[in-house]
Motif scaffolding. Structure first.
Motif, PDB file in Angstrom:
ATOM      1  N   GLU A  22     -40.522 -12.255  32.104  1.00  0.00           N
ATOM      2  CA  GLU A  22     -40.653 -10.879  32.569  1.00  0.00           C
ATOM      3  C   GLU A  22     -41.139 -10.797  34.014  1.00  0.00           C
ATOM      4  O   GLU A  22     -42.129 -11.434  34.380  1.00  0.00           O
ATOM      5  CB  GLU A  22     -41.643 -10.141  31.664  1.00  0.00           C
ATOM      6  CG  GLU A  22     -41.828  -8.673  32.008  1.00  0.00           C
ATOM      7  CD  GLU A  22     -42.814  -7.990  31.090  1.00  0.00           C
ATOM      8  OE1 GLU A  22     -43.153  -6.827  31.358  1.00  0.00           O
ATOM      9  OE2 GLU A  22     -43.262  -8.635  30.121  1.00  0.00           O
ATOM     10  N   ARG A  50     -32.798  -8.375  39.028  1.00  0.00           N
ATOM     11  CA  ARG A  50     -32.008  -9.339  38.255  1.00  0.00           C
ATOM     12  C   ARG A  50     -32.677  -9.676  36.927  1.00  0.00           C
ATOM     13  O   ARG A  50     -33.869  -9.447  36.731  1.00  0.00           O
ATOM     14  CB  ARG A  50     -31.797 -10.616  39.081  1.00  0.00           C
ATOM     15  CG  ARG A  50     -30.880 -10.422  40.282  1.00  0.00           C
ATOM     16  CD  ARG A  50     -30.897 -11.612  41.205  1.00  0.00           C
ATOM     17  NE  ARG A  50     -30.614 -12.860  40.508  1.00  0.00           N
ATOM     18  CZ  ARG A  50     -30.666 -14.070  41.099  1.00  0.00           C
ATOM     19  NH1 ARG A  50     -31.003 -14.145  42.383  1.00  0.00           N
ATOM     20  NH2 ARG A  50     -30.398 -15.155  40.420  1.00  0.00           N
ATOM     21  N   GLN A  51     -31.904 -10.224  36.013  1.00  0.00           N
ATOM     22  CA  GLN A  51     -32.418 -10.674  34.722  1.00  0.00           C
ATOM     23  C   GLN A  51     -32.926 -12.106  34.842  1.00  0.00           C
ATOM     24  O   GLN A  51     -32.243 -12.967  35.397  1.00  0.00           O
ATOM     25  CB  GLN A  51     -31.325 -10.596  33.657  1.00  0.00           C
ATOM     26  CG  GLN A  51     -30.852  -9.191  33.356  1.00  0.00           C
ATOM     27  CD  GLN A  51     -31.953  -8.346  32.740  1.00  0.00           C
ATOM     28  OE1 GLN A  51     -32.637  -8.770  31.815  1.00  0.00           O
ATOM     29  NE2 GLN A  51     -32.129  -7.124  33.270  1.00  0.00           N
ATOM     30  N   TRP A  52     -34.129 -12.363  34.288  1.00  0.00           N
ATOM     31  CA  TRP A  52     -34.733 -13.684  34.359  1.00  0.00           C
ATOM     32  C   TRP A  52     -35.205 -14.109  32.971  1.00  0.00           C
ATOM     33  O   TRP A  52     -35.416 -13.249  32.107  1.00  0.00           O
ATOM     34  CB  TRP A  52     -35.921 -13.677  35.334  1.00  0.00           C
ATOM     35  CG  TRP A  52     -35.522 -13.308  36.724  1.00  0.00           C
ATOM     36  CD1 TRP A  52     -35.586 -12.082  37.301  1.00  0.00           C
ATOM     37  CD2 TRP A  52     -34.935 -14.171  37.694  1.00  0.00           C
ATOM     38  NE1 TRP A  52     -35.099 -12.114  38.585  1.00  0.00           N
ATOM     39  CE2 TRP A  52     -34.688 -13.392  38.853  1.00  0.00           C
ATOM     40  CE3 TRP A  52     -34.605 -15.527  37.712  1.00  0.00           C
ATOM     41  CZ2 TRP A  52     -34.120 -13.929  40.001  1.00  0.00           C
ATOM     42  CZ3 TRP A  52     -34.045 -16.063  38.860  1.00  0.00           C
ATOM     43  CH2 TRP A  52     -33.805 -15.269  39.989  1.00  0.00           C
TER      44      TRP A  52
END
Length: 345
Positions: A250, A245-247
Motif C-alpha cells: 500500500e 500506480r498499483q504496487w
C-alpha cells in the motif's frame, strides 16, 4: 537435497591487497554465525588470506575447493569453502598504496565471481573494500566498479548504488558527477527508475511494507517555485504518477520532502528508503548517522553484490585496527538478497 544446499552461496573476496580487506574478511569469517547464514566461499590469494588472519590475530579453518561449481553441493558448510586464486605476487604489493597490480588483482577475482553467478554457482557476492584509482590503473575502463559490474553482466536497464544504514536505504538519481551538473539528471524517468528499483530491492531484502520518501532538490523544497522549479515541474508530478500506480504493497511512495528534514522522518521510522537527487545529499547524512555500519548495495544488477561503504583505509592497513561492523552488515544483506535470488531462480 540436504538442508545445507538450501543456503544461498555467497562469494566473499579480499578486496584491494594493499588495504584492510583481508583483515576484515578474517574478522568476518571468524564469526560462527557467518556460516549459519550462508554457504560461504572465500575467493582470493592464499598468501593474502594468511596475511589477513595474521594481522587480525585469528585462525579461520576453511575447506579447499577447486572450482566455484563445487560449492553448492558441499555436505558440510560449517567452514567457509576456499577457492585459491593466484591474482598477485606478494612482492607487487606495497601496503597503503594504490597500484596497477592491486587493481588487476581485484578485477580478476571479481570477474571470476561474476562468471560463477551467471553460471548459477553463486547467489551473491560480498567484496571487501577496493580502490577505484588502483582499478583504473589496472585496466578498468569504467568510472567505477558499479559500471564495470553492469557492463560485465550485460545490464541495459537502470542501475545505481544504494547506501544503507541498518533499516534505512538510500538511492540517488545521479552519482559520481560534478554537483553543477546534478540538475540535468532530474528527469521523471530517472526518478521513477530509482524509486521503483529501491522499493523492489527492499522487498528482496525482506522488508514487508517498504515506504519510500523522495527528496526535493532545492532549499526548502523550492518554496513553490520561488527557489527553483525542479520540484514543481518534475519531482512532484513524478511522485504523483508513482502514487497512482498499483504496487504489491500500500502507498509506498511519498514526497518530495526538503532535504534538510527528510532524514529526520526516516530516522523516526516513517520511511525505510530515501531517493536523493545527487550524491552528497544522501551520503553526508547517512555517514553522519553511522559511518562504521554503512553498506553499499549495487542496485539494478541481475545478482546481489554488496560491500562496506567505507574505503580501503590505507592509513591503518596492517595494524589490526579495522572495524568489521560494516563488512558484517554487507554480508548479512548479501545473505538475505542471495536467498531471495536463489528462490526466484
Amino acid at each position: 537435497m540436504n538442508a545445507t544446499q538450501n543456503l544461498p552461496v555467497v562469494a566473499v573476496t579480499l578486496g584491494d591487497p594493499a588495504g584492510i580487506g583481508a583483515e576484515l574478511i578474517a574478522k568476518l569469517l571468524s564469526k560462527p554465525e557467518a556460516c549459519a547464514r550462508a554457504n560461504v566461499v572465500l575467493v582470493g590469494d592464499r598468501w593474502l588470506w594468511e596475511e589477513g588472519q595474521r594481522i587480525a590475530g585469528l585462525q579461520v579453518p576453511t575447506a579447499p575447493v577447486q572450482a566455484l561449481a563445487e560449492v553448492r553441493g558441499r555436505a558440510d558448510t560449517t567452514r567457509p569453502a576456499f577457492l585459491a586464486v593466484d591474482s598477485i605476487d606478494p612482492a607487487a604489493v606495497h601496503r597503503g598504496k594504490a597500484e596497477p597490480a592491486g587493481g588487476r588483482s581485484v578485477l580478476k577475482v571479481l570477474d571470476q565471481c561474476m562468471d560463477a553467478t551467471l553460471a548459477g554457482h553463486v547467489d551473491a557476492i560480498c567484496f571487501a573494500p577496493l580502490n577505484k584509482q588502483a582499478m583504473k590503473l589496472g585496466g578498468m575502463q569504467h568510472e567505477d566498479e558499479l559500471h564495470h559490474f553492469a557492463s560485465y553482466l550485460g545490464v541495459t536497464g537502470y542501475f545505481c548504488e544504494f547506501n544503507t544504514l541498518g533499516d534505512l536505504w538510500t538511492s540517488r538519481i545521479s552519482s559520481h558527477v560534478p554537483t553543477k551538473d546534478a540538475a540535468g539528471y532530474i528527469t521523471a524517468e530517472r526518478i521513477t527508475q530509482a524509486a521503483e528499483l529501491i522499493y523492489r530491492s527492499l522487498l528482496a531484502n525482506g522488508v514487508a511494507q517498504p515506504k519510500v520518501a523522495v527528496a526535493a532538490f532545492n532549499p526548502h523544497g523550492g518554496d513553490g517555485g520561488l527557489c527553483g522549479r525542479e520540484e514543481v515541474e518534475v519531482i512532484e508530478p513524478t511522485v504523483r504518477a508513482l502514487q497512482a500506480r498499483q504496487w504489491p504493497t500500500e502507498a509506498p511512495f511519498h514526497g518530495p520532502f526538503p532535504a534538510d528534514t527528510i532524514f529526520l522522518k526516516a530516522q523516526a521510522g516513517e520511511y525505510q528508503a530515501i531517493v536523493t537527487m545527487y550524491h552528497d545529499q544522501g551520503q553526508i547524512a547517512i555517514k553522519l548517522l553511522g559511518f562504521s555500519r554503512g553498506v553499499t548495495v549495487q542496485g539494478g544488477l541481475p545478482i546481489p553484490i554488496t560491500t562496506p561503504a567505507h574505503g580501503t583505509a590505507y592509513d591503518i592497513a596492517g595494524q589490526g585496527r579495522a572495524n568489521v561492523e560494516a563488512t558484517w552488515q554487507a554480508f548479512l544483506i548479501a545473505c538475505r538478497m542471495g536467498a531471495a535470488h536463489r528462490a526466484a531462480a
